[in-house]
Design a protein around this motif. Structure first.
Motif, short mmCIF file in Angstrom:
data_model
loop_
_atom_site.label_atom_id
_atom_site.label_comp_id
_atom_site.label_asym_id
_atom_site.label_seq_id
_atom_site.Cartn_x
_atom_site.Cartn_y
_atom_site.Cartn_z
N ALA A 42 39.30 36.72 32.45
CA ALA A 42 40.60 36.22 32.93
C ALA A 42 41.53 35.96 31.75
CB ALA A 42 40.40 34.95 33.75
N ALA A 43 40.99 35.39 30.68
CA ALA A 43 41.80 35.11 29.49
C ALA A 43 42.34 36.40 28.88
CB ALA A 43 40.98 34.33 28.47
N LEU A 44 41.50 37.45 28.83
CA LEU A 44 41.95 38.73 28.28
C LEU A 44 43.04 39.36 29.16
CD1 LEU A 44 38.55 40.26 27.13
CD2 LEU A 44 40.49 39.71 25.65
N LEU A 45 42.91 39.20 30.47
CA LEU A 45 43.93 39.74 31.38
C LEU A 45 45.27 39.05 31.17
CD1 LEU A 45 41.83 40.11 34.66
CD2 LEU A 45 42.61 41.94 33.14
N VAL A 46 45.23 37.75 30.95
CA VAL A 46 46.46 37.01 30.69
C VAL A 46 47.03 37.40 29.33
CG1 VAL A 46 47.44 34.72 30.29
CG2 VAL A 46 45.81 35.08 32.17
N PHE A 47 46.14 37.48 28.32
CA PHE A 47 46.56 37.80 26.96
C PHE A 47 47.20 39.19 26.89
CE2 PHE A 47 45.36 40.02 23.00
CZ PHE A 47 46.09 39.27 22.08
N GLY A 48 46.59 40.15 27.59
CA GLY A 48 47.08 41.53 27.49
C GLY A 48 48.13 41.91 28.50
N ASP A 49 48.47 41.01 29.43
CA ASP A 49 49.42 41.29 30.50
C ASP A 49 48.76 42.22 31.53
OD1 ASP A 49 51.41 42.25 32.21
OD2 ASP A 49 52.96 42.09 30.71
N VAL A 50 48.46 41.67 32.67
CA VAL A 50 47.71 42.39 33.70
C VAL A 50 48.37 43.71 34.06
CG1 VAL A 50 46.84 42.30 36.06
CG2 VAL A 50 46.78 40.25 34.65
N GLN A 51 49.68 43.70 34.24
CA GLN A 51 50.36 44.93 34.65
C GLN A 51 50.30 46.00 33.58
OE1 GLN A 51 54.34 43.87 35.87
NE2 GLN A 51 53.68 43.18 37.90
N ALA A 52 50.48 45.60 32.32
CA ALA A 52 50.42 46.57 31.23
C ALA A 52 49.01 47.14 31.09
CB ALA A 52 50.86 45.91 29.92
N MET A 53 48.01 46.27 31.24
CA MET A 53 46.63 46.73 31.15
C MET A 53 46.29 47.67 32.31
SD MET A 53 44.73 43.21 29.90
CE MET A 53 43.08 43.93 29.96
N ALA A 54 46.79 47.36 33.50
CA ALA A 54 46.54 48.22 34.66
C ALA A 54 47.14 49.61 34.44
CB ALA A 54 47.12 47.58 35.92
N HIS A 55 48.30 49.65 33.80
CA HIS A 55 48.93 50.94 33.49
C HIS A 55 48.04 51.77 32.59
CE1 HIS A 55 51.95 53.90 32.33
NE2 HIS A 55 51.69 53.62 31.07
#
Length: 357
Positions: A42-55
């Motif tokens: 969860a922390a990595l998803l917040v750190f990396g921006d969920v939408q950008a990571m999903a892209h």
């Protein structure tokens, strides 16, 4: 063949240096580690921006996944070979199926602090063939020791990408070298231990301690040590190449420089996780991976995405294989074990030599 039932306990001399049989407490620790793993994700998803990571994940070439997991399996396969040979070298050989089941089950124990839960492999070997735990416990520690030496060497390949990490690598190398030296001086230490045999506490654990030390001494002999570290360079290097493929799949050009930096980053982060003594290196390894990628100039979302993918393909893939082994392989191992047919030798190592055993 006897059923698992309620086996005799390990020799008394082993109990002071051996872990307990796995039970509810161990399950609770692993459950807490899983929760910590979810928190880290969860922390990595917040750190990396969920939408950008999903892209980036949508654009990732998932057809490469079998190759990435294959490189991880190569790592596990070579480490299994080392485990299997180590058991032979300390005089506790196992059939390939039993040896593979025990090794694979140990992969789930990475979620214990400092991977100390892997010592349960010695309990399973004892259950299978009656070998005192003190003989096989050094095998587990030698696995970690030679893996550590291999990763220090691999991390040295790219330390120029993060010169500030040189003192850390130096300190780890020094600590591992001290452990090797301590096991190397077995002939000198043996006589000192016998002189302390009159102490009430030591007299009880002396047989197990001597067996432990003698096994450790065998494993750090130069040919054995060099062979094991060489296997470690290949096995952990394979995981580093898997990390390079992940980074390339996220848009980083693939060349020799990327492979070298990927191997360094993964080796350094794995060492950071190991010395943190956190379950599975959680938090420490992820922070090191993402931080080192940022230092190398990668965008935050790519650093976070690459960290998630490599941890899924290595740590959590191994935990899943270990969980399957506990569910399907270990119960069969327990049912076919026969420790009473192979009673444990409880005498001292030097006494065995005098008897010609």
């Amino acid at each position: 063949m006897m059923s698992w039932g309620k086996p005799e306990g390990p020799p008394e001399a082993d109990r002071a240096i051996a872990p307990e049989l796995p039970g509810a407490a161990l399950g609770l620790r692993i459950g807490l580690s899983l929760l910590l793993g979810l928190a880290v994700l969860a922390a990595l998803l917040v750190f990396g921006d969920v939408q950008a990571m999903a892209h980036h994940l949508r654009g990732f070439p998932w057809r490469w996944l079998p190759v990435i997991l294959g490189l991880t399996l190569l790592n596990y396969g070579l480490r299994f070979l080392k485990w299997h040979l180590y058991l032979r070298w300390v005089g506790a050989p196992l059939p390939w199926p039993a040896s593979a089941a025990i090794f694979t089950a140990g992969l789930a124990m990475v979620l214990t602090p400092g991977k100390l839960g892997e010592t349960v492999k010695s309990l399973l070997v004892w259950r299978w063939r009656g070998t005192p735990i003190s003989i096989t416990l050094p095998v587990v520690f030698a696995e970690r020791l030679t893996d550590g030496l291999a990763m220090v060497l691999l991390a040295g390949l790219g330390i120029s990408a993060y010169p500030a990490g040189l003192p850390v690598l130096g300190a780890i190398l020094f600590g591992l070298s001290v452990l090797v030296l301590a096991a190397w001086i077995w002939p000198q230490a043996e006589s000192s231990l016998y002189r302390l045999a009159g102490w009430p506490i030591l007299s009880r654990i002396l047989p197990g301690l001597l067996r432990f030390y003698e096994s450790a001494h065998r494993l750090v002999q130069p040919p054995n040590l060099l062979f094991a570290v060489g296997l470690g360079l290949i096995s952990w290097g394979a995981e580093g190449l898997a990390f390079a493929l992940i980074l390339h799949g996220l848009g980083i050009p693939l060349d020799l420089s990327l492979a070298r930096r990927a191997i360094f980053t993964l080796a350094f982060a794995t060492l950071a996780g190991a010395v943190s003594f956190l379950p599975g290196g959680l938090v420490a390894a992820e922070a090191s991976l993402a931080g080192l990628l940022l230092v190398q100039g990668l965008p935050r979302e790519i650093a976070a995405t690459a960290t998630v993918l490599i941890r899924l393909a290595t740590l959590w893939f191994g935990v899943a294989l270990g969980a399957l082994a506990w569910a399907w392989l270990v119960p069969g191992l327990w049912r076919t074990a026969n420790i009473r047919a192979r009673p444990a030798d409880r005498s001292l190592p030097t006494q065995n030599a005098e008897k010609g055993q």
